[in-house]
Design a protein around this motif. Structure first.
Motif, PDB file in Angstrom:
ATOM      1  N   PHE A   5       0.894  -1.109   0.057  1.00  0.00           N
ATOM      2  CA  PHE A   5      -0.159   0.142  -0.119  1.00  0.00           C
ATOM      3  C   PHE A   5       0.814   1.149  -0.036  1.00  0.00           C
ATOM      4  CE2 PHE A   5      -2.978  -3.209   1.485  1.00  0.00           C
ATOM      5  CZ  PHE A   5      -4.292  -3.102   0.910  1.00  0.00           C
ATOM      6  N   SER A   6       0.333   2.306  -0.500  1.00  0.00           N
ATOM      7  CA  SER A   6       1.080   3.479  -0.638  1.00  0.00           C
ATOM      8  C   SER A   6       0.996   4.332   0.760  1.00  0.00           C
ATOM      9  CB  SER A   6       0.467   4.530  -1.603  1.00  0.00           C
ATOM     10  OG  SER A   6      -1.039   4.863  -1.072  1.00  0.00           O
ATOM     11  N   SER A   7       2.116   5.228   0.880  1.00  0.00           N
ATOM     12  CA  SER A   7       2.035   5.945   2.257  1.00  0.00           C
ATOM     13  C   SER A   7       0.524   6.482   2.773  1.00  0.00           C
ATOM     14  CB  SER A   7       3.174   7.056   2.201  1.00  0.00           C
ATOM     15  OG  SER A   7       2.882   7.990   1.198  1.00  0.00           O
ATOM     16  N   SER A   8      -0.037   7.136   1.775  1.00  0.00           N
ATOM     17  CA  SER A   8      -1.353   7.771   2.129  1.00  0.00           C
ATOM     18  C   SER A   8      -2.386   6.694   2.357  1.00  0.00           C
ATOM     19  CB  SER A   8      -1.734   8.498   0.685  1.00  0.00           C
ATOM     20  OG  SER A   8      -2.061   7.715  -0.348  1.00  0.00           O
ATOM     21  N   GLU A   9      -2.452   5.525   1.690  1.00  0.00           N
ATOM     22  CA  GLU A   9      -3.220   4.419   2.264  1.00  0.00           C
ATOM     23  C   GLU A   9      -3.000   3.611   3.535  1.00  0.00           C
ATOM     24  OE1 GLU A   9      -3.819   3.382  -2.419  1.00  0.00           O
ATOM     25  OE2 GLU A   9      -2.562   2.126  -1.346  1.00  0.00           O
ATOM     26  N   THR A  10      -1.518   3.792   3.941  1.00  0.00           N
ATOM     27  CA  THR A  10      -1.223   3.324   5.080  1.00  0.00           C
ATOM     28  C   THR A  10      -1.553   4.198   6.253  1.00  0.00           C
ATOM     29  OG1 THR A  10       0.873   2.032   4.041  1.00  0.00           O
ATOM     30  CG2 THR A  10       0.787   2.464   6.538  1.00  0.00           C
ATOM     31  N   GLU A  11      -1.350   5.477   6.011  1.00  0.00           N
ATOM     32  CA  GLU A  11      -1.756   6.678   6.901  1.00  0.00           C
ATOM     33  C   GLU A  11      -3.326   6.342   7.085  1.00  0.00           C
ATOM     34  OE1 GLU A  11      -1.405  11.349   7.438  1.00  0.00           O
ATOM     35  OE2 GLU A  11      -0.373  10.402   5.572  1.00  0.00           O
ATOM     36  N   SER A  73      -7.764   2.552  -1.696  1.00  0.00           N
ATOM     37  CA  SER A  73      -7.936   3.356  -0.660  1.00  0.00           C
ATOM     38  C   SER A  73      -9.304   2.974  -0.013  1.00  0.00           C
ATOM     39  CB  SER A  73      -8.178   4.814  -0.864  1.00  0.00           C
ATOM     40  OG  SER A  73      -8.576   5.767   0.112  1.00  0.00           O
ATOM     41  N   GLN A  74     -10.519   2.516  -0.924  1.00  0.00           N
ATOM     42  CA  GLN A  74     -11.637   2.042  -0.505  1.00  0.00           C
ATOM     43  C   GLN A  74     -11.556   0.620   0.030  1.00  0.00           C
ATOM     44  OE1 GLN A  74     -14.330   3.927  -0.284  1.00  0.00           O
ATOM     45  NE2 GLN A  74     -15.471   2.238   0.977  1.00  0.00           N
ATOM     46  N   VAL A  75     -10.545  -0.049  -0.310  1.00  0.00           N
ATOM     47  CA  VAL A  75     -10.120  -1.660   0.036  1.00  0.00           C
ATOM     48  C   VAL A  75      -9.486  -1.320   1.512  1.00  0.00           C
ATOM     49  CG1 VAL A  75      -8.404  -3.358   0.043  1.00  0.00           C
ATOM     50  CG2 VAL A  75      -9.525  -2.419  -2.219  1.00  0.00           C
ATOM     51  N   VAL A  76      -8.810  -0.580   1.764  1.00  0.00           N
ATOM     52  CA  VAL A  76      -8.294  -0.368   3.017  1.00  0.00           C
ATOM     53  C   VAL A  76      -9.467   0.071   3.993  1.00  0.00           C
ATOM     54  CG1 VAL A  76      -7.013   1.461   4.548  1.00  0.00           C
ATOM     55  CG2 VAL A  76      -6.057   0.627   2.598  1.00  0.00           C
ATOM     56  N   PHE A  77     -10.206   1.355   3.627  1.00  0.00           N
ATOM     57  CA  PHE A  77     -11.481   1.511   4.457  1.00  0.00           C
ATOM     58  C   PHE A  77     -12.449   0.487   4.617  1.00  0.00           C
ATOM     59  CE2 PHE A  77     -15.543   3.233   5.165  1.00  0.00           C
ATOM     60  CZ  PHE A  77     -15.294   4.576   6.001  1.00  0.00           C
ATOM     61  N   ASN A  78     -12.584  -0.432   3.809  1.00  0.00           N
ATOM     62  CA  ASN A  78     -13.451  -1.563   4.079  1.00  0.00           C
ATOM     63  C   ASN A  78     -12.950  -2.698   5.029  1.00  0.00           C
ATOM     64  OD1 ASN A  78     -15.627  -0.384   2.415  1.00  0.00           O
ATOM     65  ND2 ASN A  78     -14.969  -1.728   0.507  1.00  0.00           N
ATOM     66  N   GLU A  79     -11.662  -2.919   4.612  1.00  0.00           N
ATOM     67  CA  GLU A  79     -10.926  -3.810   5.651  1.00  0.00           C
ATOM     68  C   GLU A  79     -11.317  -3.565   7.122  1.00  0.00           C
ATOM     69  OE1 GLU A  79      -7.593  -5.855   2.425  1.00  0.00           O
ATOM     70  OE2 GLU A  79      -6.897  -4.343   4.028  1.00  0.00           O
ATOM     71  N   GLU A  80     -10.741  -2.215   7.431  1.00  0.00           N
ATOM     72  CA  GLU A  80     -10.555  -1.986   8.846  1.00  0.00           C
ATOM     73  C   GLU A  80     -12.191  -1.821   9.516  1.00  0.00           C
ATOM     74  OE1 GLU A  80      -8.018  -1.232  10.873  1.00  0.00           O
ATOM     75  OE2 GLU A  80      -6.971  -2.007   8.816  1.00  0.00           O
TER      76      GLU A  80
END
Length: 383
Positions: A5-11, A73-80
């Motif tokens: 993941f990119s730095s913004s996605e990790t953040e 970015s949406q993947v990160v959101f849904n996962e959390e």
């Protein structure tokens, strides 16, 4: 493939974890437990906080209240969200597929009426698709919408309707014509749940008393302006919605967290102590990568015909596998989570096990998903 993941996605992931920790009770169990008033209130408040920070619908186009966020970015959101027992409650449905359906198939008046309420977290939707004799075979539904002056009169019954007891609107599928092909002649409506003639009854199940409902429509008037898309052509909307719903739920994220918590509670987080645990950890990773491959194909415009169903099959099966393994690890402690000295991670493990049993049925039974894989691999044009 590099799925770093990119730095913004990790953040974003870090920010979401912090926001969840600040906003939700530490023992938040989801909204389907027996005493759900407090969890439901916490979920509503959290959704409004997400809406105020423009996080709830960040993947939508900017012109409709989103931020044009990337798929990843949406993947990160849904996962959390799913890893933390889905603090949005049923709002994921409006965000993941009803909103996008309105953007794609709705007219401007419908978008102006409904999208702001979803984006702000103030409006809950439910989905009136399944019927007693039309579950996996949705095209066989018999709820009837008869044309009258100014709109339609709807009569019929829906079943297994999640969130119906506290939803303000229902996206309703009904038959408006009897045509040669049963997928034709269906229409989708946007119906307020307080409309006269609508009755909601809870269906108590092992998943909890507040999950499923049956909804009766007795001579319910629906306005012409409440038709989504075109009369008799609702099947395209229904299949698009189900595709969003089936792929948009990262069950592997919750399975991963449950395994980690069970390991911490029973063996101090040490490496896998049994072949079953090791296998479950591998299968979680496989499900994650299958989903990532599907998302990557979407980003590149190279989705494989069977990618979505394959990823869903892996995700639902691993959720059940992890629930079994975690229950075996915890043993009788999972049934007595309030005992003195009990690890807090075991508090809702037994509820998770019950909830996981529906994973291979919800939003398209496992057998249907396998059939879709076979059809799409053997004859891609058939879909």
């Amino acid at each position: 493939m590099d799925y770093a993941f990119s730095s913004s996605e990790t953040e974003l992931r870090s920010d979401l974890r912090e926001l969840i920790g600040e906003s939700m009770p530490a023992d938040y169990p989801g909204i389907f437990v027996e005493d759900f008033d407090e969890p439901l209130a916490a979920s509503w408040a959290f959704c409004r906080k997400l809406g105020a920070q423009n996080l709830l619908t960040r993947a939508w186009p900017r012109q409709y209240g989103g931020d044009d966020a990337s798929v990843w970015s949406q993947v990160v959101f849904n996962e959390e969200m799913w890893a933390h027992n889905e603090p949005r409650g049923g709002q994921y449905m409006g965000v993941t597929w009803i909103g996008p359906a309105l953007i794609t198939f709705g007219n401007e008046a419908q978008r102006e009426q409904h999208l702001p309420g979803i984006a702000s977290g103030d409006v809950q939707w439910c989905q009136g698709f399944s019927e007693p004799d039309a579950g996996s075979d949705l095209a066989s539904l018999t709820t009837r919408a008869t044309k009258v002056e100014g709109g339609f009169r709807v009569d019929g019954q829906k079943v297994w309707t999640s969130y119906a007891s506290h939803a303000q609107y229902c996206v309703l599928a009904a038959r408006t014509s009897v045509l040669e092909r049963k997928q034709d002649g269906l229409t989708v409506f946007l119906v307020p749940m307080d409309r006269e003639g609508i009755t909601v009854r809870r269906i108590p199940t092992m998943l909890g008393p507040n999950h499923f409902h049956e909804v009766f429509f007795d001579d319910v008037f629906v306005e012409d302006a409440e038709v989504l898309g075109t009369v008799d052509h609702g099947w395209e909307i229904m299949t698009a919605g189900l595709a969003f719903e089936r792929v948009g739920i990262p069950r592997y994220a919750r399975a991963d967290r449950i395994l980690a918590e069970a390991r911490e509670a029973t063996q101090g987080g040490s490496p896998a102590a049994s072949p079953d645990l090791a296998a479950a950890m591998v299968h979680v990773l496989v499900a994650r990568l299958l989903n990532y491959r599907n998302y990557d194909g979407r980003v590149r415009g190279e989705e494989t015909p069977a990618g979505g169903p394959i990823a869903r099959i892996a995700s639902t099966l691993v959720e059940q596998e992890v629930a079994d393994v975690a229950m075996d690890m915890a043993g009788v402690a999972a049934l007595t989570p309030d005992a003195p000295g009990m690890h807090p991670a075991l508090g809702h493990l037994e509820h998770h096990w019950r909830y996981a049993q529906a994973a291979t049925v919800a939003a398209g039974a496992l057998e249907i998903q396998k059939m879709l894989v076979g059809r799409r691999l053997l004859s891609p044009r058939r879909g």
